[in-house]
Design a protein around this motif. Structure first.
Motif, PDB file in Angstrom:
ATOM      1  N   UNK A 223     -31.229 -52.656 -25.787  1.00 62.12           N
ATOM      2  CA  UNK A 223     -30.922 -53.632 -24.728  1.00 62.12           C
ATOM      3  C   UNK A 223     -32.108 -53.980 -23.832  1.00 62.12           C
ATOM      4  N   UNK A 224     -33.205 -53.238 -23.961  1.00 55.47           N
ATOM      5  CA  UNK A 224     -34.415 -53.528 -23.182  1.00 55.47           C
ATOM      6  C   UNK A 224     -35.628 -53.244 -24.052  1.00 55.47           C
ATOM      7  N   UNK A 225     -36.800 -53.669 -23.598  1.00 53.85           N
ATOM      8  CA  UNK A 225     -38.028 -53.397 -24.347  1.00 53.85           C
ATOM      9  C   UNK A 225     -38.276 -51.902 -24.469  1.00 53.85           C
ATOM     10  N   UNK A 226     -37.890 -51.129 -23.466  1.00 55.99           N
ATOM     11  CA  UNK A 226     -38.055 -49.673 -23.521  1.00 55.99           C
ATOM     12  C   UNK A 226     -37.157 -49.075 -24.607  1.00 55.99           C
ATOM     13  N   UNK A 227     -35.943 -49.554 -24.688  1.00 55.08           N
ATOM     14  CA  UNK A 227     -35.036 -49.054 -25.724  1.00 55.08           C
ATOM     15  C   UNK A 227     -35.494 -49.490 -27.111  1.00 55.08           C
ATOM     16  N   UNK A 228     -36.036 -50.698 -27.233  1.00 52.13           N
ATOM     17  CA  UNK A 228     -36.540 -51.151 -28.526  1.00 52.13           C
ATOM     18  C   UNK A 228     -37.660 -50.251 -29.025  1.00 52.13           C
ATOM     19  N   UNK A 229     -38.557 -49.874 -28.131  1.00 52.99           N
ATOM     20  CA  UNK A 229     -39.642 -48.973 -28.504  1.00 52.99           C
ATOM     21  C   UNK A 229     -39.102 -47.607 -28.916  1.00 52.99           C
ATOM     22  N   UNK A 314     -31.750 -60.386  -8.305  1.00 51.92           N
ATOM     23  CA  UNK A 314     -32.476 -60.275  -9.570  1.00 51.92           C
ATOM     24  C   UNK A 314     -33.589 -61.302  -9.631  1.00 51.92           C
ATOM     25  N   UNK A 315     -34.572 -61.026 -10.492  1.00 46.27           N
ATOM     26  CA  UNK A 315     -35.681 -61.943 -10.751  1.00 46.27           C
ATOM     27  C   UNK A 315     -35.581 -62.441 -12.187  1.00 46.27           C
ATOM     28  N   UNK A 316     -35.930 -63.705 -12.389  1.00 47.31           N
ATOM     29  CA  UNK A 316     -35.891 -64.270 -13.736  1.00 47.31           C
ATOM     30  C   UNK A 316     -37.183 -63.911 -14.466  1.00 47.31           C
ATOM     31  N   UNK A 317     -37.038 -63.275 -15.619  1.00 45.80           N
ATOM     32  CA  UNK A 317     -38.189 -62.855 -16.426  1.00 45.80           C
ATOM     33  C   UNK A 317     -38.326 -63.811 -17.606  1.00 45.80           C
ATOM     34  N   UNK A 318     -39.458 -64.509 -17.675  1.00 39.35           N
ATOM     35  CA  UNK A 318     -39.685 -65.426 -18.775  1.00 39.35           C
ATOM     36  C   UNK A 318     -38.966 -66.750 -18.574  1.00 39.35           C
ATOM     37  N   UNK A 319     -38.922 -67.531 -19.633  1.00 37.50           N
ATOM     38  CA  UNK A 319     -38.322 -68.859 -19.570  1.00 37.50           C
ATOM     39  C   UNK A 319     -36.976 -68.886 -20.258  1.00 37.50           C
ATOM     40  N   UNK A 320     -35.974 -68.341 -19.620  1.00 40.22           N
ATOM     41  CA  UNK A 320     -34.652 -68.270 -20.222  1.00 40.22           C
ATOM     42  C   UNK A 320     -33.828 -69.520 -19.994  1.00 40.22           C
ATOM     43  N   UNK A 321     -32.816 -69.703 -20.836  1.00 41.56           N
ATOM     44  CA  UNK A 321     -31.791 -70.726 -20.582  1.00 41.56           C
ATOM     45  C   UNK A 321     -30.782 -70.093 -19.634  1.00 41.56           C
ATOM     46  N   UNK A 322     -31.070 -70.186 -18.345  1.00 38.86           N
ATOM     47  CA  UNK A 322     -30.346 -69.366 -17.372  1.00 38.86           C
ATOM     48  C   UNK A 322     -28.886 -69.769 -17.221  1.00 38.86           C
ATOM     49  N   UNK A 331     -24.447 -55.899 -17.879  1.00 34.97           N
ATOM     50  CA  UNK A 331     -24.709 -54.538 -17.453  1.00 34.97           C
ATOM     51  C   UNK A 331     -26.205 -54.397 -17.206  1.00 34.97           C
ATOM     52  N   UNK A 332     -26.663 -53.172 -16.952  1.00 31.85           N
ATOM     53  CA  UNK A 332     -28.085 -52.927 -16.735  1.00 31.85           C
ATOM     54  C   UNK A 332     -28.573 -51.860 -17.710  1.00 31.85           C
ATOM     55  N   UNK A 333     -29.833 -51.991 -18.108  1.00 28.21           N
ATOM     56  CA  UNK A 333     -30.467 -51.019 -18.999  1.00 28.21           C
ATOM     57  C   UNK A 333     -31.960 -51.050 -18.737  1.00 28.21           C
ATOM     58  N   UNK A 334     -32.622 -49.924 -18.970  1.00 25.87           N
ATOM     59  CA  UNK A 334     -34.060 -49.889 -18.761  1.00 25.87           C
ATOM     60  C   UNK A 334     -34.590 -48.484 -18.567  1.00 25.87           C
ATOM     61  N   UNK A 335     -35.650 -48.396 -17.771  1.00 24.59           N
ATOM     62  CA  UNK A 335     -36.357 -47.129 -17.559  1.00 24.59           C
ATOM     63  C   UNK A 335     -36.208 -46.687 -16.116  1.00 24.59           C
ATOM     64  N   UNK A 336     -35.934 -45.403 -15.948  1.00 23.30           N
ATOM     65  CA  UNK A 336     -35.773 -44.817 -14.621  1.00 23.30           C
ATOM     66  C   UNK A 336     -36.752 -43.649 -14.486  1.00 23.30           C
ATOM     67  N   UNK A 428     -37.095 -47.505 -10.681  1.00 21.37           N
ATOM     68  CA  UNK A 428     -36.605 -47.917 -11.995  1.00 21.37           C
ATOM     69  C   UNK A 428     -37.065 -49.325 -12.317  1.00 21.37           C
ATOM     70  N   UNK A 429     -36.998 -49.678 -13.605  1.00 24.68           N
ATOM     71  CA  UNK A 429     -37.181 -51.038 -14.113  1.00 24.68           C
ATOM     72  C   UNK A 429     -35.947 -51.340 -14.959  1.00 24.68           C
ATOM     73  N   UNK A 430     -35.041 -52.128 -14.387  1.00 22.64           N
ATOM     74  CA  UNK A 430     -33.765 -52.388 -15.037  1.00 22.64           C
ATOM     75  C   UNK A 430     -33.639 -53.868 -15.391  1.00 22.64           C
ATOM     76  N   UNK A 431     -33.187 -54.104 -16.599  1.00 21.83           N
ATOM     77  CA  UNK A 431     -32.917 -55.460 -17.073  1.00 21.83           C
ATOM     78  C   UNK A 431     -31.417 -55.641 -17.227  1.00 21.83           C
ATOM     79  N   UNK A 432     -30.943 -56.832 -16.935  1.00 24.01           N
ATOM     80  CA  UNK A 432     -29.550 -57.147 -17.209  1.00 24.01           C
ATOM     81  C   UNK A 432     -29.416 -57.527 -18.682  1.00 24.01           C
ATOM     82  N   UNK A 433     -28.317 -57.149 -19.274  1.00 23.02           N
ATOM     83  CA  UNK A 433     -28.072 -57.480 -20.681  1.00 23.02           C
ATOM     84  C   UNK A 433     -26.593 -57.744 -20.886  1.00 23.02           C
ATOM     85  N   UNK A 434     -26.299 -58.448 -21.960  1.00 24.94           N
ATOM     86  CA  UNK A 434     -24.926 -58.802 -22.309  1.00 24.94           C
ATOM     87  C   UNK A 434     -24.263 -57.613 -22.999  1.00 24.94           C
ATOM     88  N   UNK A 435     -23.064 -57.282 -22.584  1.00 25.10           N
ATOM     89  CA  UNK A 435     -22.368 -56.157 -23.212  1.00 25.10           C
ATOM     90  C   UNK A 435     -21.717 -56.537 -24.535  1.00 25.10           C
TER      91      UNK A 435
END
Length: 664
Positions: A223-229, A314-322, A331-336, A428-435
């Protein structure tokens, strides 16, 4: 009208239960009897053409009706031009407009006789002479042929009707360029080629679904770049890759045939496998991609609210179709960063899997017509997800008093998931993601509906090739995948494509593993023998917005890996690098497509130009055709995932065997 009938005037076969997608378009280009210029580009369904029987039936009916009308006008003409024996002057009656012209050739003799007695007095109508005139007209060759023409018209009409019925109920025939479509649809017409092609198509489709399901599992775990790694690390270690640290000397650990990886910032990773016959000057085969996607990220101070709601800034990261993030279960996911009992700090990953946030839309009744039409978003004010109500938080015993940067309910939820005290969470660095999880979808299971296809799909394919590509012991080069972070915001970061990832890899591997000696020129020679695949999402043509693509460059799903070109160097592809890829794909029947934007359309960019510039290595940009890029939910085809994995596998196993004379 007859010859203007469309060539594809067809009768649809809606009764085929096994009808599927064009997952075997690649087979069209590889079939020995297939002419690519005549490839079927219509809907991916099997049809039964009925234009020929319809044409026969129409022609037959026209001839039959025409001869019947001719016989009727003959009768009228005989009455109109009857002549008495006492006077050859004709009495012309109403012939219902235009019949005289039709009969002109048949009654020329009667008309000549009438002209000879032009000055004779009028005569009364004589039925006997009507009959004689009728007999005279019907002795002409045209009149004698009328019964036969009627019979011929009836025969053609019956033949056309018979063919029409037969075409509806018979199994459709298939030419070479339709065989793949027929095989997929369960209609293998040509024996034994049809059955063989059908079996091959079914096998390819099965492989595509298998690979797509593994990719879906990969994305759901990331769900986040940290989890992908972290997901990549698990897969690599399960396949015998050894972890390295940039803080240590690698030379004692490196060996030919060895497999290794290292990470940076826990959000980017480099994995490499050294060929069994590797020498420092032999070069590298590198696949580059990125782990990040456009998303919403929790701000350093996020506690806010209004109207009795507790909200998260929240802050918008990148160029999303908001606008696609509205009304989703988030939800939230990331590194703490957690403080341990001994006072040390440790990074941990967190993913609250249940939906806890929502960005609600405003009701249509509260919008003006202009607002409904434009759907303009003020990113600062309108994209502020609701966490809970203040009343519910107090009823649950969560005290929001004090100068905390984040709502206590959020901190408590994170601590519960991590198994620590809220006070031990340092940052922490938390990203919102779709459940809603990624899934293989479509009526025939031919699509992937998922978040973060851009660019976890490329990451998955690169990882798949790294752990499955055979013949490492015979390889003379080093295979590597480099999955960067921060591509969506420009790549200029500690873990982005602009960092020293690749420089570190090349510097440490252009060294003699035995002696530890390093020659200065080995670095440059190795790069001159190297090639980088820059893998990122490609724009599939949208059926509702065809005009957005250049007419000659419209990539489609299931039709292969997309090679991306841009003369302004937004992509790094050149004729040389494209030719290398085309040749590898040709040898293994892997379909390819080309993409280039129109002159009036802006063009995105990738890590390709960055790595080519920083490292000085030949690079090619490519990707999987997808729709809804940068939406919270994206879409791609299962067969394209398989094609990408196959191409990466061939790249790792065969690039070092290719001979390219580019005069450099």
């Amino acid at each position: 009208f007859f010859f203007g009938l469309p060539r594809r005037f067809v009768w649809p076969c809606s009764d085929l239960p096994s009808l599927t997608m064009s997952s075997t378009v690649s087979l069209l280009s590889t079939h020995p009897d297939c002419d690519p210029s005549s490839r079927y580009d219509g809907p991916y369904r099997t049809h039964r053409p009925v234009s020929t029987p319809v044409l026969l039936a129409v022609v037959g009916a026209a001839v039959f009706c025409g001869t019947a009308m001719l016989r009727q006008t003959d009768s009228l003409g005989s009455q109109a031009f009857a002549v008495r024996t006492t006077s050859a002057r004709p009495l012309v009656y109403n012939t219902q407009g235009g019949a005289v012209k039709v009969l002109q050739s048949s009654i020329r003799r009667a008309w000549t006789a009438a002209e000879a007695t032009r000055n004779a007095p009028p005569a009364a109508y004589d039925p006997e002479h009507v009959q004689s005139s009728y007999s005279m007209i019907h002795t002409t060759p045209t009149a004698q042929a009328q019964p036969w023409l009627s019979l011929w018209g009836l025969m053609v009409l019956a033949l056309g009707a018979a063919f029409f019925v037969r075409r509806i109920f018979q199994r459709p025939r298939a030419g070479p360029h339709h065989m793949a479509m027929a095989a997929v649809a369960g209609e293998g017409m040509m024996k034994p080629e049809g059955d063989a092609l059908r079996a091959q198509a079914a096998a390819e489709m099965g492989k595509g679904k298998e690979v797509a399901q593994r990719m879906v599992d990969f994305i759901n775990a990331s769900p986040s770049a940290f989890h992908a790694t972290a997901t990549c690390v698990q897969r690599l270690e399960a396949n015998g890759f050894e972890k390295l640290s940039e803080r240590e000397i690698w030379t004692p650990k490196l060996k030919a045939g060895g497999k290794y990886y290292f990470t940076r910032n826990n959000s980017s990773i480099v994995a490499f496998a050294i060929g069994g016959k590797y020498q420092p000057q032999n070069g590298f085969k590198i696949i580059g991609a990125h782990t990040d996607s456009p998303n919403l990220q929790v701000k350093p101070t996020s506690a806010c609210g209004a109207a009795g709601f507790q909200q998260v800034s929240v802050a918008t990261y990148g160029g999303g179709l908001w606008h696609t993030w509205f009304d989703r279960d988030l939800t939230v996911a990331g590194r703490v960063v957690v403080r341990l009992p001994d006072g040390s700090l440790e990074t941990q990953l967190v993913n609250i899997e249940k939906p806890i946030l929502k960005v609600p839309n405003i009701a249509i009744h509260l919008q003006s017509a202009e607002e409904r039409l434009a759907f303009k978003i003020q990113k600062e004010n309108h994209i502020c997800p609701i966490l809970c109500t203040a009343v519910a938080a107090r009823l649950q015993g969560h005290d929001d008093r004090g100068p905390g940067k984040h709502h206590n309910v959020l901190m408590d939820a994170l601590a519960l998931k991590l198994g620590c005290n809220p006070a031990d969470i340092v940052d922490f660095e938390l990203s919102l993601s779709d459940t809603q999880p990624a899934t293989v979808g479509g009526l025939f299971g031919e699509f992937v509906f998922s978040p973060r296809i851009d660019n976890l799909a490329s990451c998955f394919c690169a990882l798949e090739a790294m752990v499955t590509a055979p013949d490492l012991e015979d390889d003379t080069q080093c295979r590597a995948i480099v999955l960067f972070d921060n591509e969506e915001v420009g790549s200029e970061s500690y873990s982005g494509a602009g960092c020293t990832h690749l420089t570190t890899l090349v510097n440490r591997l252009t060294t003699d593993f035995g002696s530890g000696e390093r020659h200065v020129e080995d670095h440059d020679i190795a790069l001159a023998h190297s090639l980088i695949f820059s893998a990122d999402g490609a724009h599939a043509v949208h059926p509702n917005y065809m005009e957005k693509h250049h007419a000659l460059h419209r990539p489609e799903m299931h039709k292969g890996v997309v090679l991306k070109f841009n003369v302004n160097q937004r992509y790094a592809t050149s004729s040389v690098t494209a030719s290398v890829v085309r040749e590898m794909a040709r040898r293994h029947n892997i379909p390819l497509q080309d993409f280039s934007v129109g002159n009036d359309t802006p063009c995105g960019s990738t890590i390709g130009p960055i790595t080519a510039t920083r490292l000085g290595v030949k690079t090619i940009d490519m990707g999987i055709a997808q729709l809804s890029m940068h939406s919270i939910r994206e879409m791609c085809g299962t067969m394209d995932i398989l094609h990408m994995c196959q191409l990466f596998n061939v790249f790792f196993t065969e690039f070092h065997k290719m001979r390219l004379n580019d005069n450099e």
